[in-house]
Design a protein around this motif. Structure first.
Motif, PDB file in Angstrom:
ATOM      1  N   GLY A 105     -12.485  -2.132 -20.913  1.00  0.00           N
ATOM      2  CA  GLY A 105     -13.462  -2.166 -19.822  1.00  0.00           C
ATOM      3  C   GLY A 105     -12.900  -1.658 -18.513  1.00  0.00           C
ATOM      4  O   GLY A 105     -13.336  -2.081 -17.440  1.00  0.00           O
ATOM      5  N   GLN A 106     -11.971  -0.704 -18.585  1.00  0.00           N
ATOM      6  CA  GLN A 106     -11.285  -0.208 -17.394  1.00  0.00           C
ATOM      7  C   GLN A 106     -11.607   1.239 -17.061  1.00  0.00           C
ATOM      8  O   GLN A 106     -10.818   1.927 -16.407  1.00  0.00           O
ATOM      9  N   VAL A 107     -12.793   1.726 -17.529  1.00  0.00           N
ATOM     10  CA  VAL A 107     -13.205   3.088 -17.205  1.00  0.00           C
ATOM     11  C   VAL A 107     -14.570   3.034 -16.525  1.00  0.00           C
ATOM     12  O   VAL A 107     -15.512   2.434 -17.041  1.00  0.00           O
ATOM     13  N   PHE A 108     -14.658   3.648 -15.361  1.00  0.00           N
ATOM     14  CA  PHE A 108     -15.910   3.767 -14.632  1.00  0.00           C
ATOM     15  C   PHE A 108     -16.625   5.013 -15.122  1.00  0.00           C
ATOM     16  O   PHE A 108     -16.028   6.086 -15.220  1.00  0.00           O
ATOM     17  N   TRP A 109     -17.918   4.890 -15.421  1.00  0.00           N
ATOM     18  CA  TRP A 109     -18.741   6.024 -15.828  1.00  0.00           C
ATOM     19  C   TRP A 109     -19.610   6.410 -14.644  1.00  0.00           C
ATOM     20  O   TRP A 109     -20.563   5.716 -14.311  1.00  0.00           O
ATOM     21  N   LEU A 110     -19.278   7.512 -14.008  1.00  0.00           N
ATOM     22  CA  LEU A 110     -20.061   8.036 -12.901  1.00  0.00           C
ATOM     23  C   LEU A 110     -21.262   8.744 -13.528  1.00  0.00           C
ATOM     24  O   LEU A 110     -21.126   9.799 -14.129  1.00  0.00           O
ATOM     25  N   ARG A 111     -22.421   8.118 -13.430  1.00  0.00           N
ATOM     26  CA  ARG A 111     -23.613   8.593 -14.137  1.00  0.00           C
ATOM     27  C   ARG A 111     -24.345   9.713 -13.411  1.00  0.00           C
ATOM     28  O   ARG A 111     -24.849  10.623 -14.045  1.00  0.00           O
ATOM     29  N   GLU A 112     -24.468   9.627 -12.105  1.00  0.00           N
ATOM     30  CA  GLU A 112     -25.190  10.633 -11.306  1.00  0.00           C
ATOM     31  C   GLU A 112     -24.564  10.712  -9.923  1.00  0.00           C
ATOM     32  O   GLU A 112     -24.230   9.687  -9.341  1.00  0.00           O
ATOM     33  N   LEU A 113     -24.437  11.921  -9.428  1.00  0.00           N
ATOM     34  CA  LEU A 113     -24.033  12.139  -8.049  1.00  0.00           C
ATOM     35  C   LEU A 113     -24.922  13.263  -7.542  1.00  0.00           C
ATOM     36  O   LEU A 113     -24.972  14.322  -8.164  1.00  0.00           O
ATOM     37  N   LEU A 143     -17.163  11.130 -16.402  1.00  0.00           N
ATOM     38  CA  LEU A 143     -18.513  11.594 -16.084  1.00  0.00           C
ATOM     39  C   LEU A 143     -18.883  12.677 -17.072  1.00  0.00           C
ATOM     40  O   LEU A 143     -18.046  13.165 -17.827  1.00  0.00           O
ATOM     41  N   THR A 144     -20.163  13.040 -17.055  1.00  0.00           N
ATOM     42  CA  THR A 144     -20.617  14.191 -17.823  1.00  0.00           C
ATOM     43  C   THR A 144     -21.314  15.122 -16.858  1.00  0.00           C
ATOM     44  O   THR A 144     -22.066  14.682 -15.994  1.00  0.00           O
ATOM     45  N   CYS A 145     -21.027  16.408 -16.986  1.00  0.00           N
ATOM     46  CA  CYS A 145     -21.560  17.418 -16.074  1.00  0.00           C
ATOM     47  C   CYS A 145     -22.222  18.513 -16.904  1.00  0.00           C
ATOM     48  O   CYS A 145     -21.616  19.022 -17.855  1.00  0.00           O
ATOM     49  N   ILE A 146     -23.444  18.858 -16.539  1.00  0.00           N
ATOM     50  CA  ILE A 146     -24.145  19.933 -17.240  1.00  0.00           C
ATOM     51  C   ILE A 146     -23.271  21.191 -17.189  1.00  0.00           C
ATOM     52  O   ILE A 146     -22.840  21.610 -16.118  1.00  0.00           O
ATOM     53  N   ALA A 155     -16.577  21.773  -8.678  1.00  0.00           N
ATOM     54  CA  ALA A 155     -16.174  20.717  -7.747  1.00  0.00           C
ATOM     55  C   ALA A 155     -15.390  19.635  -8.474  1.00  0.00           C
ATOM     56  O   ALA A 155     -14.320  19.211  -8.010  1.00  0.00           O
ATOM     57  N   TYR A 156     -15.878  19.186  -9.618  1.00  0.00           N
ATOM     58  CA  TYR A 156     -15.175  18.135 -10.351  1.00  0.00           C
ATOM     59  C   TYR A 156     -13.780  18.588 -10.763  1.00  0.00           C
ATOM     60  O   TYR A 156     -12.820  17.810 -10.683  1.00  0.00           O
ATOM     61  N   LEU A 157     -13.643  19.832 -11.179  1.00  0.00           N
ATOM     62  CA  LEU A 157     -12.311  20.331 -11.534  1.00  0.00           C
ATOM     63  C   LEU A 157     -11.397  20.340 -10.306  1.00  0.00           C
ATOM     64  O   LEU A 157     -10.231  19.937 -10.398  1.00  0.00           O
ATOM     65  N   ARG A 158     -11.926  20.761  -9.147  1.00  0.00           N
ATOM     66  CA  ARG A 158     -11.128  20.740  -7.902  1.00  0.00           C
ATOM     67  C   ARG A 158     -10.698  19.324  -7.538  1.00  0.00           C
ATOM     68  O   ARG A 158      -9.636  19.109  -6.955  1.00  0.00           O
ATOM     69  N   TRP A 159     -11.549  18.344  -7.845  1.00  0.00           N
ATOM     70  CA  TRP A 159     -11.264  16.957  -7.490  1.00  0.00           C
ATOM     71  C   TRP A 159     -10.290  16.297  -8.466  1.00  0.00           C
ATOM     72  O   TRP A 159      -9.956  15.130  -8.310  1.00  0.00           O
ATOM     73  N   GLY A 160      -9.850  17.023  -9.491  1.00  0.00           N
ATOM     74  CA  GLY A 160      -8.838  16.510 -10.399  1.00  0.00           C
ATOM     75  C   GLY A 160      -9.319  16.106 -11.781  1.00  0.00           C
ATOM     76  O   GLY A 160      -8.537  15.604 -12.584  1.00  0.00           O
ATOM     77  N   SER A 173     -31.561  16.660 -24.398  1.00  0.00           N
ATOM     78  CA  SER A 173     -30.763  16.899 -23.195  1.00  0.00           C
ATOM     79  C   SER A 173     -30.002  18.216 -23.304  1.00  0.00           C
ATOM     80  O   SER A 173     -29.768  18.729 -24.392  1.00  0.00           O
ATOM     81  N   PRO A 174     -29.583  18.742 -22.153  1.00  0.00           N
ATOM     82  CA  PRO A 174     -28.724  19.925 -22.187  1.00  0.00           C
ATOM     83  C   PRO A 174     -27.329  19.524 -22.673  1.00  0.00           C
ATOM     84  O   PRO A 174     -27.033  18.347 -22.867  1.00  0.00           O
ATOM     85  N   THR A 175     -26.482  20.514 -22.833  1.00  0.00           N
ATOM     86  CA  THR A 175     -25.092  20.265 -23.201  1.00  0.00           C
ATOM     87  C   THR A 175     -24.300  19.958 -21.935  1.00  0.00           C
ATOM     88  O   THR A 175     -24.481  20.598 -20.901  1.00  0.00           O
ATOM     89  N   TYR A 176     -23.453  18.968 -22.045  1.00  0.00           N
ATOM     90  CA  TYR A 176     -22.616  18.524 -20.930  1.00  0.00           C
ATOM     91  C   TYR A 176     -21.150  18.641 -21.305  1.00  0.00           C
ATOM     92  O   TYR A 176     -20.791  18.582 -22.472  1.00  0.00           O
ATOM     93  N   ASP A 177     -20.302  18.799 -20.299  1.00  0.00           N
ATOM     94  CA  ASP A 177     -18.873  18.620 -20.477  1.00  0.00           C
ATOM     95  C   ASP A 177     -18.553  17.186 -20.103  1.00  0.00           C
ATOM     96  O   ASP A 177     -18.936  16.734 -19.016  1.00  0.00           O
ATOM     97  N   ALA A 178     -17.893  16.478 -21.008  1.00  0.00           N
ATOM     98  CA  ALA A 178     -17.381  15.141 -20.687  1.00  0.00           C
ATOM     99  C   ALA A 178     -16.037  15.350 -19.995  1.00  0.00           C
ATOM    100  O   ALA A 178     -15.186  16.102 -20.483  1.00  0.00           O
ATOM    101  N   MET A 179     -15.875  14.707 -18.843  1.00  0.00           N
ATOM    102  CA  MET A 179     -14.683  14.895 -18.022  1.00  0.00           C
ATOM    103  C   MET A 179     -14.108  13.532 -17.631  1.00  0.00           C
ATOM    104  O   MET A 179     -14.830  12.544 -17.618  1.00  0.00           O
TER     105      MET A 179
END
Length: 184
Positions: A105-113, A143-146, A155-160, A173-179
Motif C-alpha cells: 500500500g505504498q504506491v500513489f496512483w495519480l489518476r488525473e492531472l 500514473l497512466t498517460c494517453i 512532461a512526465y518524462l521530464r519530471w522523472g 479506452s485509448p491506450t496508455y503508457d503506465a509510468m
C-alpha cells in the motif's frame, strides 16, 4: 519558469464532493479538443462516474489550484490497489521493488492531472503534481498517460517518470503508457 499565482487546497473523499461540479466543468473544458470531442469515454458524464466511484478509494485526495476563486487546475488520485487490473496486466514489466511497495500500500496512483488551456505551459501542472506528491504517505507514484498526449507524456518524462508499458483501462479506452516515479 514561475508557476501561475494560485491558491492550493487539499480535499479528501468526503470533502471533494462539494466541488465535484467544478471539477467536471474543468474536465469538460480540458477535453473539449480533438481527438477527445465526441468520444464517449471522454464525455463529462463518463468522467463524473469515474470520479465519483473513486471518492471511496483508500487514500483518495484532490489538490486544486484556484485563481480568483475559480479552479484552474487539479490533480486527484489514491493509494494504488495491488489488484487493480491495469496494474496486474503489466506483469513482470513492473519493477520488483515497485511491486513490493504496491503490495504494502505504498504506491500513489495519480489518476488525473489537468490544467485549463489558458494556464497550460506555465508550470502550474508541475506545481499541482509536486503539491500532491509532497503530502502523500506513499513512497512511490504511478500514473497512466494517453500515449498520443505528447505534451503530457513529455512532461512526465521530464519530471522523472519511467515508462513500464502499455495498458488499457477498459476495452473502450485509448491506450496508455503506465509510468512510475521512483521512490525519493
Amino acid at each position: 519558469m514561475q508557476p501561475v499565482d494560485a491558491e492550493y487546497q487539499r480535499y479528501d473523499g468526503a470533502s471533494v464532493k462539494a466541488i465535484t461540479d467544478e471539477m467536471v466543468k474543468v474536465y469538460a473544458r480540458v477535453y473539449d479538443t480533438p481527438p477527445y470531442i465526441g468520444d464517449p469515454f471522454f464525455s463529462a458524464a463518463s468522467f463524473r462516474e469515474r470520479l465519483e466511484a473513486a471518492f471511496g478509494s483508500e487514500g483518495f485526495e484532490t489538490v486544486t489550484a484556484r485563481r480568483d476563486g475559480q479552479i484552474i487546475g487539479y490533480v486527484h488520485g489514491a493509494t494504488l490497489p495491488a489488484d487493480k487490473p491495469w496494474w496486474i496486466s503489466l506483469g513482470d514489466r513492473r519493477p520488483a521493488q515497485l511491486q513490493t511497495l504496491a503490495d504494502a500500500g505504498q504506491v500513489f496512483w495519480l489518476r488525473e492531472l489537468m490544467v485549463l488551456p489558458e494556464y497550460q505551459n506555465q508550470g502550474l501542472g508541475r506545481k499541482i503534481h509536486d503539491t500532491v506528491i509532497s503530502g502523500r504517505a506513499e513512497s512511490a507514484t504511478t500514473l497512466t498517460c494517453i500515449i498520443d498526449n505528447q505534451p503530457a507524456h513529455d512532461a512526465y518524462l521530464r519530471w522523472g517518470y519511467t515508462v513500464m508499458g502499455e495498458i488499457k483501462h477498459a476495452p473502450e479506452s485509448p491506450t496508455y503508457d503506465a509510468m512510475y516515479l521512483p521512490s525519493s
